[in-house]
Motif scaffolding. Structure first.
Motif, PDB file in Angstrom:
ATOM      1  N   ARG A 576      38.543  44.995  43.021  1.00  0.00           N
ATOM      2  CA  ARG A 576      37.975  45.930  42.054  1.00  0.00           C
ATOM      3  C   ARG A 576      36.631  45.426  41.531  1.00  0.00           C
ATOM      4  O   ARG A 576      36.351  44.226  41.566  1.00  0.00           O
ATOM      5  N   ALA A 577      35.858  46.356  41.022  1.00  0.00           N
ATOM      6  CA  ALA A 577      34.511  46.018  40.532  1.00  0.00           C
ATOM      7  C   ALA A 577      34.562  44.958  39.441  1.00  0.00           C
ATOM      8  O   ALA A 577      33.663  44.115  39.340  1.00  0.00           O
ATOM      9  N   ALA A 578      35.634  44.969  38.639  1.00  0.00           N
ATOM     10  CA  ALA A 578      35.742  43.989  37.554  1.00  0.00           C
ATOM     11  C   ALA A 578      35.862  42.574  38.106  1.00  0.00           C
ATOM     12  O   ALA A 578      35.326  41.622  37.532  1.00  0.00           O
ATOM     13  N   ILE A 579      36.537  42.429  39.246  1.00  0.00           N
ATOM     14  CA  ILE A 579      36.665  41.111  39.866  1.00  0.00           C
ATOM     15  C   ILE A 579      35.345  40.695  40.497  1.00  0.00           C
ATOM     16  O   ILE A 579      34.897  39.559  40.358  1.00  0.00           O
ATOM     17  N   VAL A 580      34.685  41.639  41.188  1.00  0.00           N
ATOM     18  CA  VAL A 580      33.393  41.348  41.814  1.00  0.00           C
ATOM     19  C   VAL A 580      32.378  40.901  40.765  1.00  0.00           C
ATOM     20  O   VAL A 580      31.583  39.984  41.000  1.00  0.00           O
ATOM     21  N   ALA A 581      32.450  41.525  39.581  1.00  0.00           N
ATOM     22  CA  ALA A 581      31.495  41.200  38.519  1.00  0.00           C
ATOM     23  C   ALA A 581      31.690  39.783  37.987  1.00  0.00           C
ATOM     24  O   ALA A 581      30.773  39.195  37.414  1.00  0.00           O
ATOM     25  N   LYS A 582      32.869  39.200  38.186  1.00  0.00           N
ATOM     26  CA  LYS A 582      33.136  37.845  37.696  1.00  0.00           C
ATOM     27  C   LYS A 582      32.474  36.771  38.549  1.00  0.00           C
ATOM     28  O   LYS A 582      32.418  35.612  38.161  1.00  0.00           O
ATOM     29  N   GLY A 583      32.026  37.152  39.746  1.00  0.00           N
ATOM     30  CA  GLY A 583      31.309  36.195  40.567  1.00  0.00           C
ATOM     31  C   GLY A 583      32.091  35.714  41.771  1.00  0.00           C
ATOM     32  O   GLY A 583      33.246  36.091  42.009  1.00  0.00           O
ATOM     33  N   THR A 584      31.436  34.839  42.535  1.00  0.00           N
ATOM     34  CA  THR A 584      31.955  34.393  43.834  1.00  0.00           C
ATOM     35  C   THR A 584      33.320  33.736  43.741  1.00  0.00           C
ATOM     36  O   THR A 584      34.229  34.046  44.511  1.00  0.00           O
ATOM     37  N   ASP A 585      33.481  32.803  42.809  1.00  0.00           N
ATOM     38  CA  ASP A 585      34.746  32.069  42.731  1.00  0.00           C
ATOM     39  C   ASP A 585      35.921  33.009  42.513  1.00  0.00           C
ATOM     40  O   ASP A 585      36.985  32.853  43.134  1.00  0.00           O
TER      41      ASP A 585
END
Length: 597
Positions: A576-585
């Motif tokens: 989800r976009a919320a996970i992508v927004a948290k960054g690579t790790d």
């Protein structure tokens, strides 16, 4: 002892209890007896079948019914098991019967549900590779530390809180991955691992680094990212072989003093560093990449220009208001990232034009009279009215013909560059439809080429002859594919392909194992092959943003070298976009959690 003797006189008969029903065919077992390798990965196994443990002891079932064996079926001549792969199953325990496979050199148990390990592992004295990542292991048996031949052990993503003091007995260990655990400290015996070359400690709870690390004089890569470090001991400078040091996402307030003579890459992003000390900077005599993004730096000192080997400087998201114009004199700087700083006196649009234009602007601000003198003494006008800066060519080894809207590069330019050992070429922002053929005259020395913002429809084979090439920028063209001959560029570290017309990940890139950076954003790429990407063991930055990816394969999370993965702007639903927004790790951790079990 021969197999024939084992069959007649089984000294381990005490282990012959009621067998668990095997889910493995006799054909697979016989094949393993011949090859010495058995792959049972992804079988949904909840326990290891007894037939596997007893593979070196029991005679094949066929031997009781048929005594007329062909040459390929002589079971008494067949080999002991040396490689056992049990990854991606549902194993909750490993039996002590693992000792019945004493000649194992590789044991892969990653991605299971193991919470403990049997002490019998210590009897596998031939073991060289032990893979235990993505389990629930809470402690490492002391017996494992007796495996004198062990070269690599991967304990990533477990529940370790401490390590045994005996760890230092693994004197032949070259790779140790302890990332994603709950370690708050490290045993002092760690310093005895004198053969260690790669040590990964990221994503733990370390508040300080022990002095014993200074004894690891062969370590080339040390990753301490995502811990709670507030200071870096100066003793790390004794790690004479250290080339890459990752200290991202810690609580560092000061730039560490690290006169490590071989240090080429230093990653300090996402800390609380406020200033860069002159003494600390001058220690970095071999630095090529310096990442300082997402800190609180306000001033960039003039001494930054002493870093003559610097090729990439990332200062994104700091508090810098002014740039020293002498920054433009760094002879090897090709990437300068400054977005997210409150810079004064530099137009916003200039920052979006790329490093070469920004450095050109800064050079233009260095003493106007010196510029006039250089122009009068060192410039000449060609019939085409194009000015050749001979100073740039002879002193900076840089051949620049950019922003001319030209459809071809004048021959006079190459004539001046002849025998000058030019290392950098910038022909960006023109109207080139083909790559200039005379570039091959620069084969012995050319390492960096910028052909961005042109109208190239294909990348001709001549580029593939530039065997010293390390960086190539082909952004904003009309490319759809890359030539297979590009695999000959064995020194290529980075390739920029943003804003082209690729509808798939270029096949040849999977074959260039030296790649560290691949930027492929804003194309139409609809899939990538994670199994082939994993083989790019140096790949740390991968930009696939704004493409047509409908699916992100979970196996992408196993690309252990990735430090920066950009996926935003694709039509996939997960992650989800919320996970992508948290960054690579966060993205990689999510992908690993989706791996089939």
């Amino acid at each position: 002892m021969s197999r024939f003797k084992r069959a007649g006189q089984d000294s381990l008969a005490g282990f012959m209890e009621k067998k668990t029903e095997s889910t493995i065919s006799s054909g697979q077992l016989n094949a393993a007896r011949k090859s010495g390798q058995l792959d049972l990965s992804g079988r949904g196994l909840r326990e290891v079948p007894q037939d596997v443990y007893r593979l070196n002891i029991d005679t094949p079932e066929e031997a009781h019914h048929n005594l007329s064996f062909g040459a390929s079926d002589r079971w008494w001549e067949q080999t002991d098991l040396t490689k056992l792969l049990l990854s991606s199953n549902q194993l909750t325990q490993l039996s002590d019967d693992i000792r019945l496979l004493p000649l194992l050199t590789t044991l892969d148990l990653h991605d299971n549900q193991l919470s403990s390990l049997p002490s019998a592992l210590g009897e596998l004295q031939e073991l060289q590779q032990l893979r235990l990542s993505h389990n629930q292991i809470t402690s490492l048996p002391v017996e494992v530390c007796t495996l004198k031949n062990l070269c690599g052990i991967n304990l990533q993503q477990n529940q370790l809180e401490t390590l045994p003091d005996e760890l230092g007995q693994l004197e032949n260990l070259t790779q140790l991955d302890l990332s994603n655990n709950h370690l708050e400290g490290l045993p002092s015996s760690l310093g005895r691992l004198r053969c260690l070359q790669k040590l990964n400690l990221c994503h733990n709870k370390l508040r300080c680094l022990p002095a014993c690390l200074a004894q690891l004089t062969n370590v080339k890569l040390l990753d301490c990212s995502n811990n709670q470090l507030t200071d870096i001991p100066a003793s790390l400078s004794k790690m004479l072989a250290l080339e890459q040091l990752y200290l991202r996402h810690n609580k560092l307030r000061f730039f560490p003093k690290l006169p490590a003579p071989a240090l080429k890459e230093l990653y300090l992003g996402n800390n609380h560093i406020e200033q860069l000390g002159t003494e600390q900077l001058t220690c970095l005599t071999a630095i090529s990449l310096l990442e300082l993004r997402d800190n609180k730096i306000k001033i960039l000192p003039e001494q930054i220009t002493l870093l003559s080997t610097l090729t990439r400087l990332d200062l994104t998201n700091n508090n810098i208001t002014n740039l020293p114009v002498s920054l433009s004199l760094l002879p090897n700087l090709t990437v300068l990232l400054l977005e997210g700083n409150p810079l004064r006196g530099i137009r916003r649009d200039l920052l979006t034009k790329g490093t070469s234009e920004l450095l050109k602007y800064l050079r233009g601000r260095i003493k106007e009279d010196r510029d006039r003198a250089d122009e009068g003494q060192m410039a000449m006008t060609l019939p085409s009215q194009a000015t050749v800066n001979v100073h740039n060519i002879t002193t900076l080894k840089s051949l620049v013909y950019s922003l001319k809207q030209a459809s071809h590069i004048p021959d006079e330019l190459f004539d001046v560059a002849a025998d000058q050992s030019v290392t950098t070429v910038n022909f960006s922002k023109n109207q080139l439809t083909t790559i200039p053929t005379r570039l091959v005259e620069l084969i012995p020395s050319l390492s960096d080429i910028n052909l961005g913002f042109n109208r190239l429809t294909c990348c001709g084979p001549d580029v593939c002859k530039l065997l010293q090439l390390m960086h190539i920028d082909l952004r904003n063209n009309q490319l759809r594919d890359l030539p297979s001959e590009m695999k000959n560029l064995t020194k290529l570290c980075s390739i920029i392909l943003n804003y082209n017309r690729f509808n798939s990940f270029p096949e040849v890139l999977y074959q260039i194992v030296s790649l560290e950076t691949v930027l492929l954003g804003n194309n139409q790429v609809d899939e990538v092959d994670p199994h082939r990407l994993i083989k790019l063991v140096h790949l740390s930055t991968l930009d696939l943003s704004n493409n047509d990816l409908l699916n992100i394969p979970p196996e992408l999370g196993l690309c252990a070298s990735l430090r920066c993965l950009s996926l935003e702007g694709n039509p996939f639903r997960t992650p989800r976009a919320a996970i992508v927004a948290k960054g690579t790790d966060a993205v990689l951790e999510y992908l690993r959690s989706r791996l089939p079990t």
